[in-house]
Design a protein around this motif. Structure first.
Motif, PDB file in Angstrom:
ATOM      1  N   GLY A 169      -2.092  -0.064   8.378  1.00 49.65           N
ATOM      2  CA  GLY A 169      -1.157  -0.990   7.764  1.00 49.65           C
ATOM      3  C   GLY A 169       0.114  -1.119   8.583  1.00 49.65           C
ATOM      4  N   ARG A 196       0.857  -1.185   0.000  1.00 46.75           N
ATOM      5  CA  ARG A 196       0.000   0.000   0.000  1.00 46.75           C
ATOM      6  C   ARG A 196       0.899   1.243   0.000  1.00 46.75           C
ATOM      7  NH1 ARG A 196      -5.224  -0.123   1.488  1.00 46.75           N
ATOM      8  NH2 ARG A 196      -4.994   1.731   2.791  1.00 46.75           N
ATOM      9  N   SER A 236       5.135  -5.029   4.217  1.00 46.03           N
ATOM     10  CA  SER A 236       4.155  -6.056   3.889  1.00 46.03           C
ATOM     11  C   SER A 236       4.743  -7.153   3.018  1.00 46.03           C
ATOM     12  CB  SER A 236       2.936  -5.432   3.193  1.00 46.03           C
ATOM     13  OG  SER A 236       3.311  -4.817   1.975  1.00 46.03           O
TER      14      SER A 236
END
Length: 311
Positions: free
Chosen positions: A167, A44, A174
């Motif tokens: 996040g 993201r 990630s």
């Protein structure tokens, strides 16, 4: 001349105090942004649209004109005392970033002039790890103009985490899996450019042990990507530009090919998953290409070997 070193527990209060002072007197000029999230390959990406980057560039060009066409202005010698945060060591001080996009963005600068293309030294990691022991942050280094450095005077940087409201603390995390690595140095399968990634376990308190661990890891990443030392005027310089990202848990090094894609400048924060654009037109470029393609275009192809990059 000896200078005091950073005392534990003092850096964050000093940052807050000096930020308030610098805002009040006008020395600190935060750049307002509009943030957009663009998801690609499981990351993201945070893309901040920064219209006043134009103002920053115009101010920098104006300073160059005032100083004369043949001279280069160094904002760190002397530095603005209104931006001074702390003495870190005999060799480094911490300053607020005058044109900050991220709150409490610190510059870790050498007291004496050293070029941004010089290899990082043990003293640089003593200063950086001292800051990282004070708060959870991302340390980073832009090794030369082609990697996004805007000043010639050697300076590392650190911003507090998290970078976004949701996040992982860093968007790039990630796809990072340091716990799954077979050895201390490796690569990240989802990053389509030359890089090296390493686990790093910095002790919670500032110490020479922490600085040594980070310094040794840095040199291992240089070797893994094929970057080498070149002696220039009695000082060791890098054989190619690169970006370095450092957290308490890992380190990532990305050799660079160029600074810009279609006028969009990319620095080390781009490889953390945080990009900056000057206006809506540049935002459309990133949306059209995709954030990962932008990063890929300014990096070295993953197929390039070590001998090629060091040549």
């Amino acid at each position: 001349m000896e200078h005091s070193s950073l005392q534990p527990g003092t850096l964050w209060p000093a940052i807050l105090h000096q930020t308030e002072h610098a805002l009040r007197c006008g020395a600190l000029r935060p750049i307002e942004t509009i943030q957009t999230v663009l998801e690609e390959r499981g990351i993201r990406f945070l893309v901040r649209q920064v219209s006043s980057l134009v103002r920053k560039e115009e101010a920098r060009q104006a300073r160059k004109v005032e100083a004369g066409a043949c001279s280069t202005v160094n904002p760190f010698l002397p530095y603005d005392p209104d931006l001074f945060v702390a003495d870190l060591s005999d060799t480094h001080v911490a300053l607020l970033n005058k044109f900050n996009v991220i709150d409490h963005h610190l510059l870790i600068i050498t007291r004496c002039f050293k070029p941004q293309e010089a290899l990082l030294e043990f003293a640089d990691f003593v200063a950086l790890t001292a800051c990282m022991a004070e708060f959870d942050g991302l340390g980073f280094y832009n090794g030369g103009a082609e990697s996004g450095a805007s000043q010639r005077h050697k300076h590392l940087q650190i911003v507090p985490l998290p970078l976004g409201a949701s996040g992982p603390p860093l968007p790039i995390e990630s796809v990072l899996r340091p716990e799954d690595m077979q050895g201390p140095i490796g690569t990240v399968p989802r990053l389509p450019f030359l890089h090296a990634f390493a686990r790093l376990e910095l002790p919670p308190a500032a110490s020479l042990q922490a600085a040594h661990a980070a310094f040794d890891c840095y040199h291992a990443l240089l070797e893994a990507t094929g970057l080498r030392a070149i002696e220039m005027n009695g000082e060791l310089h890098q054989s190619a530009p690169y970006n370095l990202l450092v957290t308490r848990r890992w380190m990532l090094l990305v050799p660079r090919y160029s600074e810009c894609v279609e006028g969009i400048s990319v620095n080390a924060l781009g490889y953390a998953g945080s990009l900056f654009v000057r206006d809506a037109a540049q935002m459309q470029v990133i949306k059209r290409l995709g954030p990962m393609t932008v990063l890929q275009r300014v990096a070295i192809p993953a197929t390039v070997g070590q001998q090629d990059i060091s040549a």
